[in-house]
Motif scaffolding. Structure first.
Motif, PDB file in Angstrom:
ATOM      1  N   GLN A   1       0.717  -1.282  -0.004  1.00 34.49           N
ATOM      2  CA  GLN A   1      -0.012  -0.118  -0.047  1.00 34.49           C
ATOM      3  C   GLN A   1       0.727   1.356   0.010  1.00 34.49           C
ATOM      4  O   GLN A   1       0.588   2.179  -0.757  1.00 34.49           O
ATOM      5  N   GLU A   2       2.121   1.212   0.649  1.00 34.84           N
ATOM      6  CA  GLU A   2       2.944   2.392   0.579  1.00 34.84           C
ATOM      7  C   GLU A   2       3.545   2.456  -0.782  1.00 34.84           C
ATOM      8  O   GLU A   2       3.634   3.780  -1.049  1.00 34.84           O
ATOM      9  N   ARG A   3       3.798   1.376  -1.086  1.00 30.82           N
ATOM     10  CA  ARG A   3       4.755   1.735  -2.429  1.00 30.82           C
ATOM     11  C   ARG A   3       3.509   2.215  -3.447  1.00 30.82           C
ATOM     12  O   ARG A   3       3.888   3.133  -4.412  1.00 30.82           O
ATOM     13  N   LEU A   4       2.294   1.716  -3.443  1.00 33.03           N
ATOM     14  CA  LEU A   4       1.222   2.072  -4.281  1.00 33.03           C
ATOM     15  C   LEU A   4       1.063   3.658  -4.157  1.00 33.03           C
ATOM     16  O   LEU A   4       0.787   4.177  -5.184  1.00 33.03           O
ATOM     17  N   SER A   5       0.920   4.142  -3.082  1.00 29.42           N
ATOM     18  CA  SER A   5       0.644   5.364  -2.659  1.00 29.42           C
ATOM     19  C   SER A   5       1.931   6.342  -3.241  1.00 29.42           C
ATOM     20  O   SER A   5       1.631   7.399  -3.831  1.00 29.42           O
ATOM     21  N   ALA A   6       3.154   5.845  -3.085  1.00 32.23           N
ATOM     22  CA  ALA A   6       4.136   6.662  -3.396  1.00 32.23           C
ATOM     23  C   ALA A   6       4.273   6.558  -5.021  1.00 32.23           C
ATOM     24  O   ALA A   6       4.397   7.699  -5.543  1.00 32.23           O
ATOM     25  N   GLY A   7       3.808   5.412  -5.799  1.00 33.03           N
ATOM     26  CA  GLY A   7       3.674   5.670  -7.101  1.00 33.03           C
ATOM     27  C   GLY A   7       2.664   6.361  -7.680  1.00 33.03           C
ATOM     28  O   GLY A   7       2.733   6.979  -8.644  1.00 33.03           O
TER      29      GLY A   7
ATOM     30  N   GLN B   1       9.358 -12.089  -6.846  1.00 30.85           N
ATOM     31  CA  GLN B   1       9.060 -13.078  -5.600  1.00 30.85           C
ATOM     32  C   GLN B   1       8.289 -12.417  -4.550  1.00 30.85           C
ATOM     33  O   GLN B   1       7.023 -13.027  -4.299  1.00 30.85           O
ATOM     34  N   SER B   2       8.513 -11.342  -4.271  1.00 32.71           N
ATOM     35  CA  SER B   2       7.783 -10.667  -3.215  1.00 32.71           C
ATOM     36  C   SER B   2       6.437 -10.215  -3.809  1.00 32.71           C
ATOM     37  O   SER B   2       5.349 -10.583  -2.729  1.00 32.71           O
ATOM     38  N   LEU B   3       6.243  -9.855  -4.791  1.00 36.49           N
ATOM     39  CA  LEU B   3       4.855  -9.458  -5.442  1.00 36.49           C
ATOM     40  C   LEU B   3       4.056 -10.912  -5.258  1.00 36.49           C
ATOM     41  O   LEU B   3       2.767 -11.102  -5.032  1.00 36.49           O
ATOM     42  N   CYS B   4       4.761 -12.107  -6.029  1.00 35.54           N
ATOM     43  CA  CYS B   4       3.987 -13.254  -5.958  1.00 35.54           C
ATOM     44  C   CYS B   4       3.585 -13.508  -4.537  1.00 35.54           C
ATOM     45  O   CYS B   4       2.403 -14.273  -4.271  1.00 35.54           O
ATOM     46  N   GLU B   5       4.399 -13.458  -3.554  1.00 40.10           N
ATOM     47  CA  GLU B   5       4.237 -13.898  -2.034  1.00 40.10           C
ATOM     48  C   GLU B   5       2.820 -13.146  -1.635  1.00 40.10           C
ATOM     49  O   GLU B   5       2.057 -13.460  -0.881  1.00 40.10           O
ATOM     50  N   GLN B   6       2.982 -11.774  -1.996  1.00 44.72           N
ATOM     51  CA  GLN B   6       1.999 -10.763  -1.478  1.00 44.72           C
ATOM     52  C   GLN B   6       0.641 -11.436  -2.062  1.00 44.72           C
ATOM     53  O   GLN B   6      -0.422 -11.088  -1.356  1.00 44.72           O
ATOM     54  N   LEU B   7       0.504 -11.504  -3.416  1.00 42.30           N
ATOM     55  CA  LEU B   7      -0.686 -11.774  -4.051  1.00 42.30           C
ATOM     56  C   LEU B   7      -1.193 -13.161  -3.458  1.00 42.30           C
ATOM     57  O   LEU B   7      -2.311 -13.270  -3.235  1.00 42.30           O
TER      58      LEU B   7
END
Length: 75
Positions: free
Chosen positions: A6-12, A48-54
């Motif tokens: 969420q923080e990365r999305l907000s910054a983006g 890998q991080s994105l896959c784990e979060q999903l």
């Protein structure tokens, strides 16, 4: 401390707001350049991080059907 999704999305989104006057082709060129600068090691780590979060997201776990696509190149 690692930023949450969420923080990365907000910054983006904030960065994107600053680019609203640019044309689509300017934006595409900008992000292609940024993507090309990511090392293979970082690309794998981020993927890998994105896959784990999903995988761990509650809505994904509750879904009866999940659609996806096969990436092309580094997309």
């Amino acid at each position: 401390m690692q930023a949450t999704c969420q923080e990365r999305l907000s910054a983006g989104l904030k960065k994107r707001e600053n680019m609203t006057r640019q044309t689509k082709s300017d934006l595409r060129a900008h992000f292609l350049k940024k993507r090309a600068q990511i090392s293979e090691k970082d690309h794998l780590r981020l993927s890998q991080s994105l896959c784990e979060q999903l995988r761990d997201h509650p809505r994904i776990k509750e879904a009866d059907l999940i659609l996806g696509y096969q990436s092309f190149g580094k997309e």
